[in-house]
Structure formats: structure tokens, C-alpha cells
Design a protein around this motif. Structure first.
Motif, PDB file in Angstrom:
ATOM      1  N   ASP A  95      46.290  39.812  36.238  1.00  0.00           N
ATOM      2  CA  ASP A  95      45.542  39.621  34.991  1.00  0.00           C
ATOM      3  C   ASP A  95      44.780  38.299  34.995  1.00  0.00           C
ATOM      4  OD1 ASP A  95      46.499  42.046  34.087  1.00  0.00           O
ATOM      5  OD2 ASP A  95      48.149  41.171  32.946  1.00  0.00           O
ATOM      6  N   ARG A  96      45.399  37.270  35.541  1.00  0.00           N
ATOM      7  CA  ARG A  96      44.721  35.977  35.639  1.00  0.00           C
ATOM      8  C   ARG A  96      43.474  36.082  36.515  1.00  0.00           C
ATOM      9  NH1 ARG A  96      50.421  33.131  37.073  1.00  0.00           N
ATOM     10  NH2 ARG A  96      51.071  32.404  35.004  1.00  0.00           N
ATOM     11  N   ALA A  97      43.622  36.764  37.655  1.00  0.00           N
ATOM     12  CA  ALA A  97      42.510  36.867  38.600  1.00  0.00           C
ATOM     13  C   ALA A  97      41.342  37.632  37.989  1.00  0.00           C
ATOM     14  CB  ALA A  97      42.979  37.553  39.885  1.00  0.00           C
ATOM     15  N   VAL A  98      41.633  38.730  37.325  1.00  0.00           N
ATOM     16  CA  VAL A  98      40.568  39.538  36.718  1.00  0.00           C
ATOM     17  C   VAL A  98      39.837  38.722  35.660  1.00  0.00           C
ATOM     18  CG1 VAL A  98      40.095  41.587  35.319  1.00  0.00           C
ATOM     19  CG2 VAL A  98      41.709  41.727  37.223  1.00  0.00           C
ATOM     20  N   TYR A  99      40.583  37.993  34.859  1.00  0.00           N
ATOM     21  CA  TYR A  99      39.973  37.146  33.826  1.00  0.00           C
ATOM     22  C   TYR A  99      39.043  36.116  34.457  1.00  0.00           C
ATOM     23  CZ  TYR A  99      39.725  33.642  30.078  1.00  0.00           C
ATOM     24  OH  TYR A  99      39.280  32.738  29.139  1.00  0.00           O
ATOM     25  N   ALA A 100      39.522  35.447  35.514  1.00  0.00           N
ATOM     26  CA  ALA A 100      38.720  34.410  36.177  1.00  0.00           C
ATOM     27  C   ALA A 100      37.446  34.991  36.769  1.00  0.00           C
ATOM     28  CB  ALA A 100      39.545  33.725  37.265  1.00  0.00           C
ATOM     29  N   LEU A 101      37.558  36.159  37.389  1.00  0.00           N
ATOM     30  CA  LEU A 101      36.395  36.767  38.027  1.00  0.00           C
ATOM     31  C   LEU A 101      35.380  37.242  36.994  1.00  0.00           C
ATOM     32  CD1 LEU A 101      38.380  38.641  40.782  1.00  0.00           C
ATOM     33  CD2 LEU A 101      36.605  36.938  41.213  1.00  0.00           C
ATOM     34  N   LYS A 102      35.842  37.809  35.915  1.00  0.00           N
ATOM     35  CA  LYS A 102      34.916  38.248  34.873  1.00  0.00           C
ATOM     36  C   LYS A 102      34.207  37.059  34.238  1.00  0.00           C
ATOM     37  CE  LYS A 102      37.160  42.624  33.592  1.00  0.00           C
ATOM     38  NZ  LYS A 102      37.854  43.366  32.510  1.00  0.00           N
ATOM     39  N   LYS A 103      34.943  35.986  33.991  1.00  0.00           N
ATOM     40  CA  LYS A 103      34.372  34.817  33.329  1.00  0.00           C
ATOM     41  C   LYS A 103      33.413  34.040  34.231  1.00  0.00           C
ATOM     42  CE  LYS A 103      36.116  34.809  29.150  1.00  0.00           C
ATOM     43  NZ  LYS A 103      35.263  34.787  27.940  1.00  0.00           N
ATOM     44  N   SER A 104      33.545  34.214  35.538  1.00  0.00           N
ATOM     45  CA  SER A 104      32.684  33.478  36.478  1.00  0.00           C
ATOM     46  C   SER A 104      31.629  34.378  37.118  1.00  0.00           C
ATOM     47  CB  SER A 104      33.539  32.829  37.572  1.00  0.00           C
ATOM     48  OG  SER A 104      34.174  33.812  38.381  1.00  0.00           O
ATOM     49  N   ASN A 105      31.485  35.601  36.595  1.00  0.00           N
ATOM     50  CA  ASN A 105      30.568  36.569  37.211  1.00  0.00           C
ATOM     51  C   ASN A 105      30.901  36.716  38.690  1.00  0.00           C
ATOM     52  OD1 ASN A 105      28.450  38.398  37.423  1.00  0.00           O
ATOM     53  ND2 ASN A 105      26.894  36.817  37.770  1.00  0.00           N
ATOM     54  N   GLY A 106      32.191  36.892  38.938  1.00  0.00           N
ATOM     55  CA  GLY A 106      32.697  36.853  40.305  1.00  0.00           C
ATOM     56  C   GLY A 106      32.640  38.190  41.028  1.00  0.00           C
ATOM     57  N   ILE A 107      33.017  38.143  42.285  1.00  0.00           N
ATOM     58  CA  ILE A 107      32.957  39.281  43.206  1.00  0.00           C
ATOM     59  C   ILE A 107      34.276  39.344  43.966  1.00  0.00           C
ATOM     60  CG2 ILE A 107      31.811  40.169  45.298  1.00  0.00           C
ATOM     61  CD1 ILE A 107      29.244  38.842  44.328  1.00  0.00           C
ATOM     62  N   VAL A 108      34.672  40.544  44.363  1.00  0.00           N
ATOM     63  CA  VAL A 108      35.823  40.723  45.254  1.00  0.00           C
ATOM     64  C   VAL A 108      35.324  41.402  46.522  1.00  0.00           C
ATOM     65  CG1 VAL A 108      38.171  41.599  45.510  1.00  0.00           C
ATOM     66  CG2 VAL A 108      37.312  41.002  43.233  1.00  0.00           C
TER      67      VAL A 108
END
Length: 503
Positions: A386-399
Motif C-alpha cells: 500500500d505504501r509503494a502504490v501510494y508513493a508511485l501514484k503521488k510521484s507519477n511513477g512507473i513500475v
């Protein structure tokens, strides 16, 4: 020379140091140098004056109150031994931002910069130089530190230009640390807090963790320094000998258990509910407070300029959130005006976050992790999803993900340009190569790849690669030694052949 591109090549700096570890060469500009801060006189700080009696504090709150921006009355002291919220969710450390905002961004930048290279306890540590943002209420004498952090930010000039056509690629060598991995950054905070609790007559008898190697090494070393018993659950036959020997050498009680990391994690969580053993895995959000300082340090090493991309290998997924949290605190407190885009890189053999991301975040499903050379991220059911998903969404991130061959080839290529990285960094570099290849990351984007562990922990993997001993892997960049008899003519023939191939 390559050494001129290393930022702070030592975790321990003496008063005789003549250069600031934050000198660095900008590939897009001339060399930028700053005066070395004095460590014998108090820092000259901006004229920001805090209100009388202002103090800093932090507490545990439910993570979902942060991720949903929902006020909550549920909170716990950092002196409480608690790992989950009342509804079973994750906790997070929440700082009193109003108190921290009484100082402006220039104040914090000057304060943090003034502590670089100091021998004054505990501020020479890259973690504790940000003490006010990490564990503000702990007494200095309770801190357990090896002056961790302050790790190299390496301009990967040759790899960037030769392999990727990039001019501004950097590798943050978090593995150049006390026990050889980034886990030291979090463990100094956690063990310091346990040290404080035991001095407060807490009934805690020790600290325990499940580990794929690096967590146990950090835990056992810091506990040994503080005289606190450490207990380690390791998955049998799934970590390197170099990783296994570290907790053994530091006196930990090591249980080699016939299961994988997820099985060890389930057991240690059960044990810590029955015995007064403090849980040291990243379920415990204290560790993330130390790990977030690597993000702050990157900004500091770039003279408070924000990179475009930061790529982090991901297994249990606490670190990607820690980096987000460090960058976000700097933005909220006025040190920078934006945060970088984050990329989480997973091994294809243990890729639940990648699959979740590819589904459009529709539904998360744990996986059974398969064997990977990136053993520290061989995790199929990550605690911090849950932490990772939040961080990626908030930073316009990619996996992104990497196959075993891709990560080993990336590791070999990086080593051939002067680095000596771990397979997990190979995962991150492989992700970068894909994102560069499809044009998502541009040739002039300032990009930082986080190297999480020292390559010396994974010498067997490198030996197997360069000897061509890995089944179903081409090992196309292997560099095996050439056997030759002790004959001048034969040696000359081999040397001429070698030199002619490199013209």
C-alpha cells in the motif's frame, strides 16, 4: 579519473578532511565547489528564529489516514511497541510539520549542509544529520550509529554515454555502508529506539527480523554495538554465504528455516506477538524514517536541485515509499519546489507490484516468488504494497521488471564501466535501459539509480556469470580468464590478440 566523480567516498570523515564530500562535477556545467563547513564553530544559520520553547515531535498514525488524507484520532507514541493500526493496517511516522515549518527551507538546507563531515556526535551520520526530521525526541546518548549514510553519488559517465546515450546518469551507492547495504540507514533508527526503550525499563529482551540477507546483517551489527540480543529468521539455502556470515559473525541467534522469505515473515510476526521481541522488519515504520534520508541526501548532493527520475529496486517495497517520503518532506518544508518521478524495478521472478501496475491498479495478488539472483527482493507478498502504490501514484511513477538474464547482463555491463554492483542494482539498471529504449526517459534527463547493496556480497553470482556456469543464460558480457602456459611466445600471442580486438 573515475574517482573525481565520487561524492563522499567514506562514511567516516576526519577533522583533517580538506574537501567537502558534496563537491561534485556537473556533466552539464563546470565543476561546482562549496567551502567546507567548519566543524569547530557553530554553523551560520539563516535569521529564521523559532518561537520560544518550540520543540519537534513525531508519532505513529494509521497509514490509511495519510493515504486518504482523512483526519484520525488514532495515534501512538513512538515509545509504544505497536506495528499495526486498530483495523490491522500499516502505521506511519507523522512529524509535527507545523513545528518544522517554523524554520524556512533555507534554514534546513544550511543546517544539514553544516553537519556534513562533522565528528560531533551524532551529526556526522547521514541519517542523524537530519535528526529533527527522523527521531527528534531521542537523546543523543541513546543513539546507536556507525556514521552510516553520506554514501557516494557516482556520475556513471561511461555507462550512461556508452550504453544509453545519456549525459546525466548517476548511481547512489547506498551499499557502500557499514554492513554493505542501505538497510543500515533504517536500522540505526530502529535499534536506537530499542536502546532508548530498554533504558526506560521496557521488558524487551531482543530484536528480531525475517530476512533475505541484508536486513539481518544490519540488525545484528547494530544490536551487537548496543549489546542487544538479535534474532534472525532466514530462508534456508536462499541467500549468499557472504550475507549469511554477517549475522553469525555479529553474534545473532540465527534460525535457518525451510521456507521462503514470506514464510519467515509470517513466523516472526507470530513470534513477536507472543514474546517481548521487537520486530525489525519494514512493517515497523521506524526504519523508513532512516531510509528516507537517502532521498534528502541526493538533493543535498545536487546542491538542492531535483533530479528528473529516481529508480529504486523493490522487494518488500518499503524503500520506494521511504524515498517518496524524503522527497516530499523536502518539498513541503520549502527546500525544493517539486519531487522526481519514481520508478520501482522488480525482478520478473518476484514481481507482484509490476503485475498490479500493469493491471491498472485493479487488484493486487501476491505471487509465489521464484528464485532470482536478486535474492534480497525475492518477495512475493510485500508488506509495504500500500505504501509503494501510494508513493508511485503521488510521484507519477512507473513500475518495470527485469528477467534474470537482463539483470545479470546489466550488472556485467555496469561492472565493465568501473562499478561493482549487486544484482538488485542490475534490476534497476535493466529497468532504466528499457525506459530509455522506449523513450520514456530522455537522453538529458537527470536520472539517479539507487544501488542498494555492495557487489562484494554477491561474488558467487558474478563468478557463475563470468565462468558461463548459469544454465540457459548466454552470459554475453562474460569475461573469463585466459589460460596460457608460462611461455613468452604464447603470452605474447594472447596479448597481441587481446590488443588487436580493442583497436
Amino acid at each position: 579519473m573515475a574517482s573525481s566523480h565520487l561524492l563522499n567516498s567514506s562514511s567516516f570523515l576526519s577533522k583533517s578532511s580538506s574537501l567537502s564530500p558534496y563537491h561534485h562535477r556537473h556533466p552539464r556545467a563546470a565543476i561546482v565547489c562549496a567551502a567546507t563547513p567548519s566543524i569547530t564553530s557553530p554553523p551560520v544559520l539563516p535569521p529564521s528564529v523559532p518561537p520560544p520553547g518550540l520543540s519537534f515531535s513525531a508519532k505513529y498514525v494509521p497509514f490509511n489516514s495519510i493515504s486518504t488524507n482523512t483526519p484520525t484520532a488514532e495515534a501512538y507514541s513512538l515509545d509504544d511497541v505497536v506495528y499495526r493500526s486498530r483495523d490491522g493496517g500499516l502505521l506511519d511516522v507523522q512529524h509535527d510539520m507545523d513545528a518544522l515549518k517554523q524554520y524556512d527551507g533555507d534554514y534546513w538546507k544550511t543546517l544539514f549542509d553544516s553537519r556534513v563531515g562533522t565528528t560531533k556526535w551524532p551529526y556526522g551520520s547521514g541519517v542523524w544529520s537530519k535528526k529533527e526530521w527522523v527521531l527528534p525526541e531521542i537523546d543523543d546518548e541513546d543513539i546507536v550509529s556507525a556514521f552510516e549514510g553520506n554514501s557516494n553519488l557516482f556520475w556513471a559517465e561511461r555507462f550512461g554515454k556508452k550504453i544509453l546515450g545519456m549525459n546525466d546518469l548517476w548511481v547512489k551507492h547506498c551499499g557502500i555502508s557499514h554492513t554493505g547495504s542501505f538497510k543500515d540507514l533504517g536500522m540505526t533508527v530502529l535499534v536506537s529506539q530499542v536502546n532508548r526503550l530498554r533504558k526506560m525499563n521496557s521488558p524487551l529482551v531482543g530484536v528480531g527480523c525475517a530476512s533475505t540477507g541484508d536486513t539481518s546483517a544490519a540488525l545484528s551489527a547494530y544490536c551487537a554495538a548496543a549489546g542487544i540480543p538479535s534474532i534472525v529468521f532466514l530462508p534456508a539455502n536462499k541467500i549468499s554465504m557472504a550475507q549469511l556470515v554477517q549475522p553469525i559473525a555479529n553474534g545473532a541467534f540465527v534460525l535457518s528455516i525451510d521456507t521462503d522469505f514470506d514464510g519467515c515473515m509470517k513466523l516472526i510476526r507470530q513470534i513477536t506477538t507472543e514474546l517481548p521481541i521487537y520486530l525489525a522488519n519494514s512493517l515497523n515504520s521506524l526504519r523508513l524514517e532512516g531510509q528516507k534520508t537517502a532521498a534528502i541526501e541526493i538533493l543535498q548532493q545536487f546542491d538542492w536541485e531535483v533530479p528528473d527520475w529516481v529508480i529504486v529496486p523493490g522487494g518488500n517495497l518499503g524503500n520506494i515509499y521511504a524515498f517518496y517520503k524524503g522527497f516530499k518532506m523536502c518539498q513541503e518544508l520549502g527546500l525544493v519546489d517539486r519531487i522526481p518521478r519514481l520508478v520501482c524495478a522488480q525482478a520478473q521472478n518476484a514481481n507482484p507490484l509490476f503485475q498490479y501496475y500493469n493491471s491498472g491498479w485493479k487488484e493486487f495478488s501476491p505471487v509465489t516468488a521464484k528464485t532470482t539472483f536478486a535474492s534480497a527482493i525475492q518477495i512475493g507478498d510485500p508488506v509495504s504494497i500500500d505504501r509503494a502504490v501510494y508513493a508511485l501514484k503521488k510521484s507519477n511513477g512507473i513500475v518495470e521488471e527485469a528477467t534474470e538474464e537482463e539483470l545479470m547482463d546489466a550488472m556485467a555491463l555496469a561492472d565493465s564501466t568501473g562499478m561493482f554492483i549487486c544484482p538488485h542494482t542490475g534490476v534497476a539498471l535493466s529497468a532504466l535501459m528499457k525506459l530509455r529504449g522506449n523513450g520514456i526517459i530522455g537522453p538529458n534527463d537527470r536520472t539517479v539509480v539507487v544501488s542498494t547493496a555492495h557487489g562484494l556480497k554477491f561474488t558467487q553470482a558474478k563468478i557463475d556469470y563470468h565462468s558461463g556456469a548459469i544454465e540457459e543464460m548466454e552470459c554475453r558480457y562474460s569475461n573469463p580468464p585466459v589460460s596460457v602456459k608460462a611461455d613468452f611466445g604464447l603470452v605474447m600471442d594472447e596479448l597481441k590478440k587481446f590488443l588487436s580486438e580493442r583497436r
